[in-house]
Design a protein around this motif. Structure first.
Motif, PDB file in Angstrom:
ATOM      1  N   GLU A  10       2.747 -35.810  47.146  1.00 39.38           N
ATOM      2  CA  GLU A  10       2.509 -36.030  46.323  1.00 39.38           C
ATOM      3  C   GLU A  10       3.551 -36.686  45.478  1.00 39.38           C
ATOM      4  O   GLU A  10       4.138 -36.279  44.123  1.00 39.38           O
ATOM      5  N   GLY A  11       4.673 -36.867  46.067  1.00 47.78           N
ATOM      6  CA  GLY A  11       5.680 -37.154  45.299  1.00 47.78           C
ATOM      7  C   GLY A  11       5.587 -38.608  44.431  1.00 47.78           C
ATOM      8  O   GLY A  11       6.704 -38.868  43.448  1.00 47.78           O
ATOM      9  N   ALA A  12       4.810 -38.821  45.021  1.00 53.33           N
ATOM     10  CA  ALA A  12       4.543 -40.870  45.056  1.00 53.33           C
ATOM     11  C   ALA A  12       3.539 -41.068  43.497  1.00 53.33           C
ATOM     12  O   ALA A  12       4.089 -41.245  42.372  1.00 53.33           O
ATOM     13  N   ALA A  20       6.723 -43.629  34.199  1.00 50.37           N
ATOM     14  CA  ALA A  20       6.707 -44.242  33.228  1.00 50.37           C
ATOM     15  C   ALA A  20       7.685 -43.903  32.058  1.00 50.37           C
ATOM     16  O   ALA A  20       8.279 -44.478  30.802  1.00 50.37           O
ATOM     17  N   LEU A  21       7.980 -42.850  31.930  1.00 51.15           N
ATOM     18  CA  LEU A  21       8.279 -42.228  31.480  1.00 51.15           C
ATOM     19  C   LEU A  21      10.191 -42.936  30.844  1.00 51.15           C
ATOM     20  O   LEU A  21      10.552 -43.186  30.189  1.00 51.15           O
ATOM     21  N   SER A  22      10.719 -43.747  32.547  1.00 52.61           N
ATOM     22  CA  SER A  22      11.643 -43.918  32.165  1.00 52.61           C
ATOM     23  C   SER A  22      11.614 -45.819  31.511  1.00 52.61           C
ATOM     24  O   SER A  22      12.498 -46.519  31.063  1.00 52.61           O
ATOM     25  N   ALA A  23      10.521 -46.394  31.453  1.00 55.93           N
ATOM     26  CA  ALA A  23      10.193 -47.427  31.210  1.00 55.93           C
ATOM     27  C   ALA A  23       9.892 -46.660  29.539  1.00 55.93           C
ATOM     28  O   ALA A  23      10.616 -47.934  28.844  1.00 55.93           O
ATOM     29  N   GLU A  24       9.666 -45.112  29.166  1.00 53.87           N
ATOM     30  CA  GLU A  24       9.121 -46.180  27.802  1.00 53.87           C
ATOM     31  C   GLU A  24      10.326 -45.444  27.061  1.00 53.87           C
ATOM     32  O   GLU A  24      11.082 -46.196  26.011  1.00 53.87           O
ATOM     33  N   MET A  25      11.582 -44.894  27.558  1.00 54.10           N
ATOM     34  CA  MET A  25      12.506 -45.241  27.387  1.00 54.10           C
ATOM     35  C   MET A  25      13.720 -46.436  27.376  1.00 54.10           C
ATOM     36  O   MET A  25      15.302 -45.762  27.247  1.00 54.10           O
ATOM     37  N   ARG A  30      15.559 -45.270  39.087  1.00 48.03           N
ATOM     38  CA  ARG A  30      16.151 -45.789  40.523  1.00 48.03           C
ATOM     39  C   ARG A  30      15.096 -44.829  41.842  1.00 48.03           C
ATOM     40  O   ARG A  30      15.898 -44.698  42.786  1.00 48.03           O
ATOM     41  N   ALA A  31      14.612 -44.353  41.182  1.00 47.56           N
ATOM     42  CA  ALA A  31      14.056 -42.825  42.231  1.00 47.56           C
ATOM     43  C   ALA A  31      12.769 -43.399  42.405  1.00 47.56           C
ATOM     44  O   ALA A  31      12.135 -43.813  42.428  1.00 47.56           O
TER      45      ALA A  31
END
Length: 153
Positions: A10-12, A20-25, A30-31
């Motif tokens: 379930e890593g994906a 989604a968090l990265s996009a919002e911030m 890169r992960a």
């Protein structure tokens, strides 16, 4: 809403919330899914993840890892990422995810503290952490060594 520990494979799913968090911030993300999977379920676990779900839909994620504080004389938890879907905000899910981290970490290490970083441009998250009793430490400055400087070291 069900909160549970992410399982092998379930890593994906976990990375979808982290992305989604990265996009919002406004952060670069890169992960890769493979990196998250290996960090959570490889031979040397470096990351733990919890998923908050309604049915099959992920409504929140939190990624965390242990850290030792000689100052506090305790093992703690560093929460590197916490994301709640827009539709689930304002319903106490952030608090529930943090409590679930505390409970999962208690099972694993018996933590003496939780630590996290909050972006200055994320006042909603800051208000949540303040309400819960997190305190900032003006005497501490986060510093990072990466890229070329890390290589030179």
């Amino acid at each position: 809403m069900r909160i549970r520990r992410a399982e092998p494979g379930e890593g994906a799913r976990l990375n979808t919330g982290l992305r989604a968090l990265s996009a919002e911030m406004g952060d670069t993300h890169r992960a890769t899914d493979a990196l998250i999977e290996a960090a959570c379920f490889g031979p040397h676990v470096a990351l733990y993840g919890l998923l908050a779900e309604v049915g099959d839909e992920v409504q929140g994620v939190v990624a965390f890892s242990p850290q030792l504080s000689t100052y506090r004389g305790a093992i703690g938890v560093y929460i590197s990422d916490l994301w709640v879907a827009e539709a689930a905000r304002g319903q106490g899910l952030g608090r529930r995810l943090l409590a679930a981290v505390r409970d999962e970490a208690a099972r694993l290490w018996g933590p003496g503290y939780l630590r996290l970083t909050v972006y200055a441009h994320n006042p909603d998250a800051r208000r949540l952490y303040d309400r819960l009793g997190f305190t900032d430490r003006a005497s501490e400055v986060w510093m990072v060594l990466d890229g070329q400087a890390l290589e030179v070291l």
